[in-house]
Enzyme design. Structure first.
Site, short mmCIF file in Angstrom:
data_model
loop_
_atom_site.label_atom_id
_atom_site.label_comp_id
_atom_site.label_asym_id
_atom_site.label_seq_id
_atom_site.Cartn_x
_atom_site.Cartn_y
_atom_site.Cartn_z
N ASP A 89 0.82 -1.26 0.11
CA ASP A 89 -0.10 0.09 0.07
C ASP A 89 0.87 1.17 -0.05
O ASP A 89 1.92 1.24 0.68
CB ASP A 89 -0.89 0.03 1.33
N ASP A 134 -7.53 -3.06 -5.10
CA ASP A 134 -8.72 -2.97 -4.47
C ASP A 134 -8.59 -1.34 -4.13
O ASP A 134 -8.07 -0.77 -3.39
CB ASP A 134 -8.76 -3.51 -3.10
N CYS A 179 -15.65 -0.70 -3.69
CA CYS A 179 -16.71 -0.71 -2.83
C CYS A 179 -17.48 0.47 -3.29
O CYS A 179 -18.01 0.92 -2.21
CB CYS A 179 -16.38 -0.74 -1.32
#
Length: 429
Positions: free
Chosen positions: A263, A306, A359
């Site tokens: 990340d 993601d 999401c």
């Protein structure tokens, strides 16, 4: 505290959120610190009213004729707590800590209005500017989808198959009302709470401390399963965050092969280390420096992105974000997603998969983002998503939607999960 005192406290918190434009969790925490006399049950009930008011802000305000903290606080009890105007006034009467009873003007507004007659965006409980986004994403069912994102969420759990099985975890959580998830094969669901109830603190359970399960929405579990990681693969989780999908992928690989958790923001990765130790995921390497990724270029079987997004699919859990979101923020997320996709593609080996997940329920962040990526970069073609879904989750075709631009969409109304988007692109050999 009686209901009146709890409602008054909730209105106070809602006023603080509106005045200072701060996250709901921070406002509730500060209220609790400055009102230490309130017990755990009181704080939970106050939090429920606040969250219900934010989820149902449009419809609650419409019923009472205004969208003030008082109106949406009262409206939350009317819409979500099985209260009527008469029962609510009766419950508040004589309580010196309660807000003023519903006035004649408010009672008249409620008597003259039916939610079924409200404008579509009000019934969907979304900001007006989001109406075309929802209509584009969901077509004729957009109001129902918006309304589903304004309901109370369940508590979902993923069984860690490295340590336990679903039957074993269900036995441990038997007193919580837990049952097998509808779609995810290792999922467990504790239903949404009612009224002033609260979900059990499953992270205090010995089974959690032993690493038998993780808290993870069923939609996130489904996305990880669709990625198709298997033992022996080389996998890069490019935006790993706290590591929920990393751990799910690692379990699917049965600790064989390697998964690299990366990340760009080191702070987001901080929780992953304790989670790895507790769950005994042993094939995860955490990487934070770009230089550490260089040897992976062109070698990964799967690169999972993601992506950072608006989080519109999680509005059940973070309803305050719904009212803070702006077009400018959406545009910023789209720019970040494009940059991340462009960077992540370099690590996919010929024949490997670039997997894109959000999401979000907005096409702008989902199918349109993938279409734009494919225009910029040749050599990446979408897999057969319907065949992929049916191979992973046979019998559940009706629980997902294939978008016009490709990819799989999940949503509360359709699949009972948070809103998720999944798209797998195979790199040409």
């Amino acid at each position: 505290m009686r209901l009146g005192g709890r409602l008054a406290a909730a209105i106070e918190v809602l006023e603080d959120i509106g005045r200072r434009h701060r996250p709901v969790a921070d406002a509730l925490k500060d209220w609790g610190l400055s009102h230490r006399f309130a017990g755990g049950g009181d704080r939970a009930a106050i939090g429920n009213i606040v969250y219900d008011a934010l989820r149902r802000k449009r419809s609650a305000g419409w019923l009472l004729g205004e969208d003030t903290p008082r109106a949406i606080g009262f409206g939350a009890l009317l819409l979500e707590w099985s209260q009527t105007a008469q029962s609510l006034n009766a419950a508040l009467e004589g309580d010196k800590f309660a807000p003023p009873l519903l006035s004649a003007t408010e009672l008249q507004a409620m008597a003259e209005r039916r939610l079924a007659d409200a404008p579509p965006a009000v019934r969907a409980d979304i900001p007006d500017w989001c109406e075309p986004l929802f209509e584009r994403a969901f077509g004729e069912t957009w109001v129902e989808e918006g309304a589903a994102l304004a309901t109370r969420p369940p508590l979902d759990i993923r069984v860690n198959t490295l340590q336990a099985n679903r039957a074993k975890v269900l036995a441990e959580l038997a007193q919580t009302g837990a049952s097998a998830a509808r779609i995810a094969p290792y999922g467990i669901r504790i239903p949404p709470i009612d009224g002033d109830g609260r979900h059990p603190n499953v992270q205090a359970e010995p089974a959690f401390q032993k690493g038998w399960f993780e808290v993870q929405d069923e939609g996130s579990q489904i996305a990880a399963a669709l990625a198709g990681a298997t033992a022996g693969m080389q996998v890069l989780d490019f935006c790993a965050g706290a590591g929920g999908k990393t751990l799910a992928l690692s379990a699917a690989m049965d600790n064989h092969g390697q998964i690299f958790a990366h990340d760009a923001e080191k702070a987001r990765l901080a929780p992953i280390f304790d989670r790895i130790r507790r769950s005994e995921n042993r094939n995860v390497q955490v990487t934070t420096k770009p230089a550490e990724l260089a040897p992976l270029t062109g070698h990964m079987d799967i690169v999972l992105v993601d992506a950072p997004c608006t989080g519109s699919g999680t509005w059940r859990r973070r309803p305050d974000a719904k009212w803070r979101l702006t077009q400018r923020q959406l545009d910023a997320r789209k720019g970040e997603q494009a940059t991340i996709l462009d960077a992540a593609r370099t690590y996919v080996k010929p024949g490997g998969l670039l997997v894109y997940v959000t999401c979000s329920v907005f096409d702008e962040e989902n199918g349109e983002q993938i279409a734009a990526f494919r225009e910029r970069h040749g050599g990446f073609a979408p897999v057969d998503h319907r065949q992929l879904w049916d191979s992973r989750f046979p019998g559940h075709t009706a629980a997902m939607r294939i978008g016009a631009l490709g990819g799989i969409s999940l949503s509360p109304a359709l699949s009972g999960t948070d809103g998720f988007y999944f798209c797998a692109l195979r790199r040409a050999n």
